[in-house]
Design a protein around this motif. Structure first.
Motif, PDB file in Angstrom:
ATOM      1  N   LEU A 173       0.819  -1.219   0.000  1.00  0.00           N
ATOM      2  CA  LEU A 173       0.000   0.000   0.000  1.00  0.00           C
ATOM      3  C   LEU A 173       0.847   1.260   0.000  1.00  0.00           C
ATOM      4  N   TYR A 174       1.920   1.246   0.773  1.00  0.00           N
ATOM      5  CA  TYR A 174       2.750   2.450   0.885  1.00  0.00           C
ATOM      6  C   TYR A 174       3.955   2.340  -0.044  1.00  0.00           C
ATOM      7  N   THR A 175       3.733   2.712  -1.302  1.00  0.00           N
ATOM      8  CA  THR A 175       4.849   2.695  -2.255  1.00  0.00           C
ATOM      9  C   THR A 175       5.648   3.993  -2.164  1.00  0.00           C
ATOM     10  N   THR A 176       4.978   5.049  -1.670  1.00  0.00           N
ATOM     11  CA  THR A 176       5.665   6.338  -1.475  1.00  0.00           C
ATOM     12  C   THR A 176       5.275   6.898  -0.098  1.00  0.00           C
ATOM     13  N   ASP A 177       6.023   7.910   0.349  1.00  0.00           N
ATOM     14  CA  ASP A 177       5.614   8.609   1.569  1.00  0.00           C
ATOM     15  C   ASP A 177       4.670   9.751   1.175  1.00  0.00           C
ATOM     16  N   SER A 178       4.313  10.603   2.118  1.00  0.00           N
ATOM     17  CA  SER A 178       3.336  11.652   1.816  1.00  0.00           C
ATOM     18  C   SER A 178       3.899  12.715   0.866  1.00  0.00           C
ATOM     19  N   ARG A 179       5.226  12.775   0.729  1.00  0.00           N
ATOM     20  CA  ARG A 179       5.828  13.754  -0.188  1.00  0.00           C
ATOM     21  C   ARG A 179       5.972  13.202  -1.593  1.00  0.00           C
ATOM     22  N   GLY A 180       5.706  11.918  -1.753  1.00  0.00           N
ATOM     23  CA  GLY A 180       5.839  11.294  -3.059  1.00  0.00           C
ATOM     24  C   GLY A 180       7.187  10.617  -3.265  1.00  0.00           C
ATOM     25  N   THR A 181       8.006  10.581  -2.231  1.00  0.00           N
ATOM     26  CA  THR A 181       9.300   9.899  -2.344  1.00  0.00           C
ATOM     27  C   THR A 181       9.075   8.383  -2.233  1.00  0.00           C
ATOM     28  N   ALA A 182       9.706   7.644  -3.125  1.00  0.00           N
ATOM     29  CA  ALA A 182       9.549   6.179  -3.093  1.00  0.00           C
ATOM     30  C   ALA A 182      10.047   5.628  -1.761  1.00  0.00           C
ATOM     31  N   THR A 183       9.298   4.719  -1.172  1.00  0.00           N
ATOM     32  CA  THR A 183       9.684   4.185   0.146  1.00  0.00           C
ATOM     33  C   THR A 183      11.047   3.481   0.095  1.00  0.00           C
ATOM     34  N   ASP A 184      11.387   2.934  -1.082  1.00  0.00           N
ATOM     35  CA  ASP A 184      12.687   2.263  -1.214  1.00  0.00           C
ATOM     36  C   ASP A 184      13.850   3.234  -1.046  1.00  0.00           C
ATOM     37  N   GLU A 185      13.577   4.524  -1.316  1.00  0.00           N
ATOM     38  CA  GLU A 185      14.645   5.528  -1.231  1.00  0.00           C
ATOM     39  C   GLU A 185      14.765   6.141   0.169  1.00  0.00           C
ATOM     40  N   ILE A 186      13.855   5.775   1.067  1.00  0.00           N
ATOM     41  CA  ILE A 186      13.872   6.358   2.416  1.00  0.00           C
ATOM     42  C   ILE A 186      14.722   5.460   3.328  1.00  0.00           C
ATOM     43  N   PRO A 187      15.805   6.002   3.899  1.00  0.00           N
ATOM     44  CA  PRO A 187      16.716   5.142   4.691  1.00  0.00           C
ATOM     45  C   PRO A 187      16.025   4.355   5.800  1.00  0.00           C
ATOM     46  N   MET A 188      15.148   4.997   6.548  1.00  0.00           N
ATOM     47  CA  MET A 188      14.553   4.272   7.687  1.00  0.00           C
ATOM     48  C   MET A 188      13.479   3.266   7.263  1.00  0.00           C
ATOM     49  N   MET A 189      13.173   3.205   5.964  1.00  0.00           N
ATOM     50  CA  MET A 189      12.217   2.202   5.485  1.00  0.00           C
ATOM     51  C   MET A 189      12.935   0.939   5.005  1.00  0.00           C
ATOM     52  N   GLN A 190      14.277   0.998   4.972  1.00  0.00           N
ATOM     53  CA  GLN A 190      15.040  -0.177   4.525  1.00  0.00           C
ATOM     54  C   GLN A 190      14.780  -1.355   5.472  1.00  0.00           C
ATOM     55  N   GLY A 191      14.408  -2.463   4.889  1.00  0.00           N
ATOM     56  CA  GLY A 191      14.196  -3.666   5.693  1.00  0.00           C
ATOM     57  C   GLY A 191      12.829  -3.744   6.358  1.00  0.00           C
ATOM     58  N   ILE A 192      12.011  -2.715   6.174  1.00  0.00           N
ATOM     59  CA  ILE A 192      10.668  -2.749   6.779  1.00  0.00           C
ATOM     60  C   ILE A 192       9.689  -3.376   5.789  1.00  0.00           C
ATOM     61  N   GLU A 193       9.176  -4.536   6.130  1.00  0.00           N
ATOM     62  CA  GLU A 193       8.241  -5.228   5.246  1.00  0.00           C
ATOM     63  C   GLU A 193       6.807  -5.076   5.720  1.00  0.00           C
ATOM     64  N   ASN A 194       6.644  -5.075   7.037  1.00  0.00           N
ATOM     65  CA  ASN A 194       5.283  -4.945   7.583  1.00  0.00           C
ATOM     66  C   ASN A 194       5.369  -4.364   8.996  1.00  0.00           C
ATOM     67  N   ILE A 195       4.205  -4.092   9.571  1.00  0.00           N
ATOM     68  CA  ILE A 195       4.237  -3.407  10.875  1.00  0.00           C
ATOM     69  C   ILE A 195       4.478  -4.367  12.044  1.00  0.00           C
ATOM     70  N   GLN A 196       4.615  -5.653  11.726  1.00  0.00           N
ATOM     71  CA  GLN A 196       5.024  -6.574  12.791  1.00  0.00           C
ATOM     72  C   GLN A 196       6.463  -6.271  13.216  1.00  0.00           C
TER      73      GLN A 196
END
Lengths: 291, 244
Positions: free
Chosen positions: A148-171
């Motif tokens: 669902l979250y392919t980008t953040d609220s600014r439109g930046t791809a989640t893959d490019e956000i450092p703190m999203m690295q390795g985050i697959e789900n909210i578990q």
């Protein structure tokens, strides 16, 4: 006197309520004093859940409210954000309410950007924004956040956000914090996130006063801590400020405790009105029996 | 076909969700159905906007009582939508300065932000705050100790109203608290419960929770029954009357 009270115009009651709220706001604003707050067990549990996490833990903050309930929920959102900052937690903001995104922006602008400019977007906090779908969103992100979250609220791809690295789900989040004004809110987070994964997802919440009685059945297994309305926020805020506030605490971090003043006087007026209404009722009934 | 297709979609989607919950191997099917639902929920916003236009325009064209409010609603909707969609007044994103529309729609200072900050926020807050006035009036006129149930309700209201403020702590501060006692006895705990702030928690924790759990179990059973009816196509009320 009795007749005066019996036939009192409702506008006088409105005026009384206005004064009961306005005068304490003015007095507290002028003298910067608040009533002493004694934290109870639920607020203490919320504080401990966040405070006992190791520094730098991942925390998902779901701001599911809008300006209508900002008066009640805004201060606890502020306190949650401040507490997470003090603990150096990584903050992932999301919203299931369309206007929740603005509530996140408020927290980011008023707290992070204003008082903690050293925090970097994408490394210390990220705003994933609003997604439509209510509990449907929760159902998906508990197992696959990126679907669902392919980008953040600014439109930046989640893959490019450092703190999203390795985050697959909210578990993978160490804690979920929900500020809830209704549907979708804490109830849905309990039902669709905590209940299917009780060992992996921990949730604490803050909610409006009318919602609180409906959430008590989930305490303590599914919901270890709950801040009920401005009173709960005030207790939690006092705990956060006692530990992390320092000497000169800015007014925005004392909002919940300040709002307890108008609440006290308004509650006392309500009690007075209920008693007055019942006295009139019983006197009338007695007169009616005599006649 | 017009009714059979939606019935089939609802039924298949519902059964997939049930199967996905109980069989781990099929969990991804459930995720896919949830994503469809989220896409539909996003499309519902567009349908909602279209429906709002249709209903309000009809009100205006029929000159129904209160049509001016419909006109205000329409103007507000169109202005807000235009400002947001066209990102009027928004500056390009720092990462993509060459693209005029790369900025966010709600940047500080934009007309969209202004309308949100100075119209929506105060209006919503005002409406919510007005509740206090009506609750006060209702407390005076309607909250009567007419029978035992009403007296119990009144007593509970007093405890909660006082217990949720500093007044509760102040009024019953003379009652010893068991918080500072290392291993309180049952009697010490019982006496401590009489403090208004603890009594509030006790009422919410015991009586409220018991009542709410009973209601929730009832609702859950009802929901399960209605869901089965929908999945099996017995209850078709969600499809509408089928007249148009």
């Amino acid at each position: 006197m009795f007749e005066l009270f019996r036939n009192i115009d409702r506008r006088w009651i409105f005026l009384m309520m206005f004064l009961c709220v306005a005068v304490p706001i003015f007095v507290i604003g002028k003298y910067k004093t608040t009533f002493p707050e004694k934290p109870l067990v639920l607020a203490t549990n919320v504080f401990n859940e966040i405070d006992n996490l190791p520094d730098g833990s991942r925390v998902l903050l779901a701001f599911d409210y809008d300006p209508g309930s900002e008066g009640e929920l805004g201060p606890m959102a502020t306190a949650f954000t401040r507490h997470c900052i003090e603990k150096h937690h990584k903050m992932y903001f999301i919203a299931l309410w369309p206007l929740g995104r603005q509530m996140i922006d408020n927290a980011v602008n008023r707290i992070i950007k204003a008082d903690f400019p050293e925090l970097r977007y994408g490394e210390d906090y990220v705003n994933l924004g609003f997604k439509a779908g209510n509990e449907g969103v929760i159902k998906v992100i508990v197992t696959d956040l990126r679907k669902l979250y392919t980008t953040d609220s600014r439109g930046t791809a989640t893959d490019e956000i450092p703190m999203m690295q390795g985050i697959e789900n909210i578990q993978q989040m160490d804690l979920v914090i929900n500020v809830s004004a209704g549907y979708p809110g804490t109830k849905e987070w309990v039902q669709y996130a905590v209940t299917p994964f009780p060992d992996r997802i921990r949730l604490v919440a803050g909610c409006t006063g009318v919602q609180a009685p409906l959430l008590y059945p989930y305490i303590p297994q599914q919901l270890p801590g709950l801040l009920a309305a401005i009173k709960g926020a005030s207790e939690y805020e006092s705990l956060v400020m006692a530990k992390y506030g320092g000497e000169n605490i800015s007014g925005k971090y004392l909002e919940a405790q300040r709002r307890m003043g108008p609440q006290l006087v308004a509650h006392l007026l309500m009690i007075f009105l209920i008693i007055a209404g019942n006295v009139i009722y019983f006197v009338e009934r007695r007169r009616g029996v005599r006649q | 076909m017009k009714r059979t297709a939606p019935l089939l979609i609802a039924s298949i989607a519902g059964f997939v969700m049930i199967v996905a919950y109980f069989i781990p191997r099929t969990q991804t099917w459930g995720e896919d159905v949830s994503v469809w639902f989220d896409i539909l929920a996003a499309i519902a916003f567009i349908l909602g906007g279209g429906n709002l236009l249709r209903v309000q325009l009809k009100k205006i064209s029929d000159r129904r009582p209160g049509w001016a409010y419909a006109a205000i609603t329409l103007i507000a909707f169109v202005v807000m939508l235009t400002c947001g969609l066209l990102k009027i007044g928004s500056h390009p994103n720092e990462q993509h300065p060459a693209f005029a529309w790369s900025g966010t729609y709600n940047q500080t200072g934009t007309p969209f932000w202004w309308m949100y900050e100075y119209l929506i926020v105060p209006l919503q807050s005002t409406i919510f705050a007005m509740l206090a006035f009506y609750v006060a009036s209702a407390a005076f006129r309607a909250f009567r100790a007419k029978n035992v149930e009403a007296i119990l309700l009144l007593g509970t209201a007093f405890v909660i109203l006082l217990g949720r403020t500093a007044a509760g702590v102040f009024l019953t501060d003379f009652i010893p608290s068991d918080v500072l006692i290392e291993d309180p006895t049952f009697m010490q705990h019982l006496i401590s419960t009489l403090r208004l702030e603890n009594l509030t928690v006790f009422l919410m924790d015991i009586f409220n929770t018991a009542g709410n759990r009973a209601i929730m179990i009832g609702i859950a059973l009802g929901t399960a029954s209605v869901s089965l009816k929908i999945l099996l196509g017995v209850d078709r009320s969600y499809l509408g009357s089928g007249e148009d």
